[in-house]
Scaffold this active site. Structure first.
Site, short mmCIF file in Angstrom:
data_model
loop_
_atom_site.label_atom_id
_atom_site.label_comp_id
_atom_site.label_asym_id
_atom_site.label_seq_id
_atom_site.Cartn_x
_atom_site.Cartn_y
_atom_site.Cartn_z
N LEU A 129 48.89 85.09 -1.67
CA LEU A 129 49.92 86.06 -2.04
C LEU A 129 49.35 87.23 -2.84
CD1 LEU A 129 52.46 83.27 -2.94
CD2 LEU A 129 52.72 84.93 -1.08
N PRO A 130 50.07 88.37 -2.82
CA PRO A 130 49.47 89.60 -3.36
C PRO A 130 49.42 89.73 -4.88
CG PRO A 130 51.59 90.09 -2.36
CD PRO A 130 51.30 88.65 -2.07
N THR A 150 44.11 85.75 -5.43
CA THR A 150 43.41 86.07 -6.67
C THR A 150 44.49 86.39 -7.70
OG1 THR A 150 41.65 87.04 -5.35
CG2 THR A 150 41.64 87.53 -7.71
N LYS A 157 36.19 84.10 -9.30
CA LYS A 157 36.59 85.14 -8.33
C LYS A 157 36.76 86.51 -9.00
CE LYS A 157 38.65 87.30 -4.96
NZ LYS A 157 37.95 87.91 -3.86
N LYS A 181 44.15 95.36 -9.44
CA LYS A 181 44.69 94.12 -10.03
C LYS A 181 43.54 93.19 -10.44
CE LYS A 181 45.43 91.01 -7.11
NZ LYS A 181 45.25 89.78 -6.44
#
Ligand code: NAD
Length: 300
Positions: A66-67, A96, A172, A241
């Site tokens: 998901l974003p 992430t 990550k 982000k």
């Protein structure tokens, strides 16, 4: 009979991952509010669910890709979220989101009897399509072992980072800090080179034969910038982000990051200058505008 699993968020990354899971012998049930993305999965053999809860009523294992952290939180713990489902036992987050989201989400799911694994991925859309992503997993080792064969359908390099939730996410964020820095500084260098009269393709060839080589010079520039297609498949909003989340972790841990802060500013600049939804490879257009540099005509 094939093991049925659930998948939520079938966009640029999730869509090809579902295709690889289907090709790898899993039955996959998907949920995404984007109908076109769901239809694409159905055409490849997936079935559907009407909400995260509906999915979690039907399968034991759910992967999400998901974003944003807010969307992950809502899908996992919100009204009609996975935690309200009756069958789900394991939740695997491929997005992430950073430890600041994955830790409280895992705690909320634990209260509902669901085990969480962090499993953010790297390798871009090309890696998602070819099933060659790097997957950075953290969480209970036994659960990792059980789900490893499934994760190997989406990634050639599945790494176990540690038993604490958030460690995979931290890994990550560090990776994307490096990747975001490489892309931004390569765009700066190429803009300067073009202004000074150097040929962009020749510059990239020379970087790639020299010590300036990085992931931007090796793939993003040849595929998406030199061609001016800007189709890397990773949005500037996602890059900002990830760099922001990494810098927030650094601030929380009292770690000074001089270059990291400059990278955050570069992506904030790209985001503010760009159109909504633009590709991260378009950062070079903003440097060109700032410098008044015209991209040379392709003479090849
Ligand atoms: P994307 O925007 O292409 O896909 C996200 C999908 O989530 C979309 O289909 C969207 O409709 C769906 N979605 C949005 N809200 C939802 C909701 N409430 N419930 C269910 N689905 C919802 O993004 P992407 O590029 O596939 O990235 C997904 C994640 O993977 C991000 O966290 C990103 O940082 C990470 N990632 C992306 C790349 C890349 O190259 N694109 C590489 C590695 C990691």
């Amino acid at each position: 009979m094939a093991t049925e699993i659930g998948f939520i968020g079938v966009g640029n990354m999730g869509g090809p991952m579902v295709a690889n899971l289907l090709a790898g012998g899993y039955a996959v049930r998907v949920y995404d509010p984007n109908k076109a993305a769901v239809d694409d999965c159905v055409a490849k053999g997936a079935s559907t669910a009407s909400s995260p809860k509906d999915l979690a009523d039907q399968v034991e294992t759910v992967l999400v890709c998901l974003p944003t952290p807010q969307i992950v939180q809502a899908v996992a713990l919100g009204e009609n979220g996975l935690s309200k489902g009756s069958k789900v036992k394991t939740y695997i987050d491929l997005s992430t989101t950073g430890p600041q989201t994955s830790v409280p989400v895992a705690e909320g799911l634990k209260e509902a009897g669901i085990v969480a694994l962090d499993a953010p991925v790297s390798g871009g859309v090309i890696g998602a399509v070819s099933g060659s992503l790097a997957v950075m997993v953290s969480g209970p080792h036994n659960d990792f072992g059980h789900h490893r064969p499934m994760l190997e359908k989406i990634g050639k390099n599945v790494f176990y980072v540690g038993d604490k939730i958030g460690m995979g996410q931290m890994m990550k964020l560090l990776n994307n800090l490096l990747s975001g820095t490489a892309l931004a500084v390569t765009a700066e260098a190429v803009t300067l080179g073009v202004k000074a009269g150097l040929d962009p393709k020749l510059m990239i060839d020379i970087f790639n034969a020299s010590s300036g080589r990085n992931t931007a010079t090796e793939t993003k520039f040849p595929n998406s910038v030199l061609t001016r297609k800007f189709d890397g498949g990773f949005g500037s909003a996602l890059m900002f982000k990830d760099v922001r989340l990494c810098l927030e972790e650094a601030e929380a841990q009292g770690i000074t990051m001089f270059v990291g802060n400059a990278t955050r500013q570069a992506w904030s600049f790209a985001l503010n200058q760009g159109e909504a939804g633009e590709d991260s490879t378009q950062i070079i257009e903003h440097y060109e505008n700032l410098a008044g540099v015209e991209w040379p005509e392709d003479k090849s």
